[in-house]
Scaffold this motif. Structure first.
Motif, mmCIF file in Angstrom:
data_model
loop_
_atom_site.group_PDB
_atom_site.id
_atom_site.type_symbol
_atom_site.label_atom_id
_atom_site.label_comp_id
_atom_site.label_asym_id
_atom_site.label_seq_id
_atom_site.Cartn_x
_atom_site.Cartn_y
_atom_site.Cartn_z
ATOM 1 N N GLU A 1 25.243 12.421 22.125
ATOM 2 C CA GLU A 1 26.503 12.075 21.475
ATOM 3 C C GLU A 1 26.399 10.719 20.784
ATOM 4 N N GLY A 2 26.680 10.704 19.474
ATOM 5 C CA GLY A 2 26.684 9.462 18.724
ATOM 6 C C GLY A 2 25.337 9.001 18.206
ATOM 7 N N SER A 3 24.254 9.661 18.610
ATOM 8 C CA SER A 3 22.943 9.300 18.068
ATOM 9 C C SER A 3 22.900 9.578 16.575
ATOM 10 N N ARG A 4 22.155 8.758 15.846
ATOM 11 C CA ARG A 4 21.968 8.977 14.411
ATOM 12 C C ARG A 4 20.557 9.525 14.195
ATOM 13 N N LEU A 5 20.472 10.776 13.732
ATOM 14 C CA LEU A 5 19.191 11.453 13.562
ATOM 15 C C LEU A 5 19.016 11.878 12.111
ATOM 16 N N VAL A 6 17.812 11.669 11.588
ATOM 17 C CA VAL A 6 17.423 12.181 10.280
ATOM 18 C C VAL A 6 16.195 13.059 10.473
#
Length: 238
Positions: A56-61
């Motif tokens: 939750e809330g992690s920023r993934l590309v």
């Protein structure tokens, strides 16, 4: 479900990522076959996301996200997920997958070399089975671009066809891989697909990849070579 196209200038000498080498993926049928041949598995995606601590809330590309399964699974667990690919057909497939699960990642039509990440730096950056489409000079540029998208201490995960055999054994090892990995048409990637990969794409050696990762500003936390033809690198941005 938002999407964008790259607006970064592309100099005339830049590698033509939008016409990738290898298997033709320019139709819906070809993309569906690719998804099947890749063996898309949400459970495997979740295991990787657990390992990379995406929640939750992690920023993934996910660069060269293909049919989007990893991005969709990340979004399902509450991550701010971005999928990047040069192929409109791949992104269309990925959007449909996301819609079927009721999630809305952000999709970007862009490549390794021209994706411009214009929001907060990512916590986790991934790319699987795609960096081999760039020659080594451009792999290095792609890795520098990737490092610029990550926060310091952020995680970079790379999985690809990367050769760990000794160069003097290349003839034998490549032929063995093709002979054992090829599947009948409709049951996976064929012998001809693997032959085309070696002939037309740009897989490199582990020792070259390790040097490029270092020069791009990554520390390799762990590496795995489950086969002499494949490698995974788990890195942190310095």
């Amino acid at each position: 479900m938002s999407s964008s196209h790259s607006t970064r200038p592309r100099p005339a000498w830049l590698f033509p990522e939008y016409a990738p080498a290898g298997i033709d993926l320019g139709s819906k049928a070809a993309v569906a076959a690719y998804d099947r041949n890749q063996g898309t598995d949400p459970a495997a995606d979740d295991a990787l996301l657990d390992r990379l601590k995406v929640g939750e809330g992690s920023r993934l590309v996910d660069l060269a996200c293909g049919t989007g399964s990893l991005v969709v699974q990340a979004a399902r667990r509450g991550a701010q997920a971005h999928g990047v690919d040069v192929s409109e057909e791949m992104l269309a497939f990925a959007r449909a997958r996301a819609e079927s699960f009721g999630v809305a990642p952000q999709w970007h039509r862009a490549g390794f070399l021209d994706y411009d990440h214009r929001t907060e730096p990512a916590d986790v950056l991934t790319t699987k089975s795609a960096l081999h489409q760039l020659p080594d000079f451009f792999k290095q540029q792609a890795l520098l671009n990737a490092a610029g998208m990550l926060r310091p201490g952020g995680t970079f995960y790379l999985w690809d066809v990367v050769f760990s055999f000794e160069p003097v054994t290349a003839d034998t090892q490549v032929q063995r891989w093709i002979d054992t990995a090829g599947r009948p048409e409709g049951e996976g990637f064929t012998r001809a697909d693997f032959e085309a990969h070696v002939r037309e794409e740009f897989s490199t050696y582990t020792w070259i990849m390790e040097g490029m990762l270092d020069r791009a500003g990554f520390d390799i936390v762990s590496r795995a070579t489950p086969r002499l033809t494949h490698a995974a690198f788990h890195c942190l941005r310095r």
